[in-house]
Scaffold this motif. Structure first.
Motif, mmCIF file in Angstrom:
data_model
loop_
_atom_site.group_PDB
_atom_site.id
_atom_site.type_symbol
_atom_site.label_atom_id
_atom_site.label_comp_id
_atom_site.label_asym_id
_atom_site.label_seq_id
_atom_site.Cartn_x
_atom_site.Cartn_y
_atom_site.Cartn_z
ATOM 1 N N ALA A 161 -33.399 -5.797 13.409
ATOM 2 C CA ALA A 161 -33.552 -5.174 12.140
ATOM 3 C C ALA A 161 -32.715 -3.842 11.998
ATOM 4 N N ASP A 162 -32.641 -3.183 12.930
ATOM 5 C CA ASP A 162 -31.681 -2.130 12.882
ATOM 6 C C ASP A 162 -30.207 -2.373 12.530
ATOM 7 N N ASP A 163 -29.750 -3.621 12.452
ATOM 8 C CA ASP A 163 -28.568 -4.019 12.063
ATOM 9 C C ASP A 163 -28.458 -4.328 10.407
ATOM 10 N N ILE A 164 -29.323 -4.254 9.740
ATOM 11 C CA ILE A 164 -29.384 -4.597 8.566
ATOM 12 C C ILE A 164 -28.919 -3.239 7.543
ATOM 13 N N VAL A 169 -39.234 -11.687 12.523
ATOM 14 C CA VAL A 169 -39.849 -12.228 13.716
ATOM 15 C C VAL A 169 -40.220 -10.710 14.295
ATOM 16 N N ARG A 170 -41.189 -10.692 14.839
ATOM 17 C CA ARG A 170 -41.874 -9.336 15.614
ATOM 18 C C ARG A 170 -42.233 -10.113 17.135
ATOM 19 N N GLN A 195 -40.034 -2.205 7.538
ATOM 20 C CA GLN A 195 -41.060 -2.082 8.555
ATOM 21 C C GLN A 195 -40.502 -1.296 9.837
ATOM 22 N N LEU A 196 -39.188 -1.618 9.990
ATOM 23 C CA LEU A 196 -38.524 -0.829 11.160
ATOM 24 C C LEU A 196 -38.586 0.609 11.009
ATOM 25 N N LYS A 197 -38.097 1.080 9.732
ATOM 26 C CA LYS A 197 -38.332 2.638 9.586
ATOM 27 C C LYS A 197 -39.663 3.057 9.590
ATOM 28 N N LYS A 198 -40.584 2.567 9.104
ATOM 29 C CA LYS A 198 -41.806 2.768 9.295
ATOM 30 C C LYS A 198 -42.389 2.795 10.752
ATOM 31 N N LYS A 199 -41.839 1.966 11.562
ATOM 32 C CA LYS A 199 -42.256 2.046 12.765
ATOM 33 C C LYS A 199 -41.834 3.273 13.645
ATOM 34 N N MET A 200 -40.434 3.494 13.233
ATOM 35 C CA MET A 200 -39.698 4.580 13.744
ATOM 36 C C MET A 200 -40.516 5.867 13.528
#
Length: 143
Positions: free
Chosen positions: A88-91, A52-53, A135-140
């Motif tokens: 996402a950052d809790d995965i 979910v974004r 996706q979260l890592k790419k965004k960061m």
């Protein structure tokens, strides 16, 4: 002038994961990707495992993983009800990759129909978790 927002609530069986104002919500329904903006028509649909974004009013993006569930859309309220949901950052990417590899090994051997269905479902959920964290890592990295 601020753009209109909608309220997003993401709830798992254990707890509320997110509740707040967003400009847009993107989810994967059983028929494909959905983008929900303020004023969207009413909708009730099943959700597939995935992310979910949420686009926040400050233009930041929040990412969440869900194991599947239900989506209810009212013109200015979106509710995501999932068995499992997490930010996402809790995965834990390493654990998810390891579990996915185990599920793939199970699928490559002889298994009963019940084990096959369970492993296929688990593989789908783990792949969605891994895609969400990537996706979260790419965004960061882009920031």
């Amino acid at each position: 002038m601020t753009s209109p927002t909608l309220r997003l609530d993401i709830v798992s069986a254990e707890k509320q994961i997110f509740s707040g104002e967003v400009e847009m919500v993107f989810v994967t329904g059983e028929t494909g990707e959905l983008g929900i903006a303020p004023g969207h028509s009413q909708l009730l649909t099943n959700l597939n495992p995935g992310q979910v974004r949420a686009l926040l009013p400050n233009k930041e993006e929040e990412l969440f993983y869900i194991s599947g569930g239900m989506l209810e859309v009212q013109p200015y309220i979106v509710s995501v009800l999932a068995d499992t949901a997490m930010r996402a950052d809790d995965i834990d990417e390493a654990s998810a990759i390891s579990a996915r590899e185990q599920a793939e090994k199970l699928l490559s051997g002889k298994v009963s129909a019940i084990d096959l269905a369970r492993a296929t479902s688990e593989l789908s959920q783990l792949t969605a978790q891994i895609n969400t964290i990537r996706q979260l890592k790419k965004k960061m990295r882009v920031r």
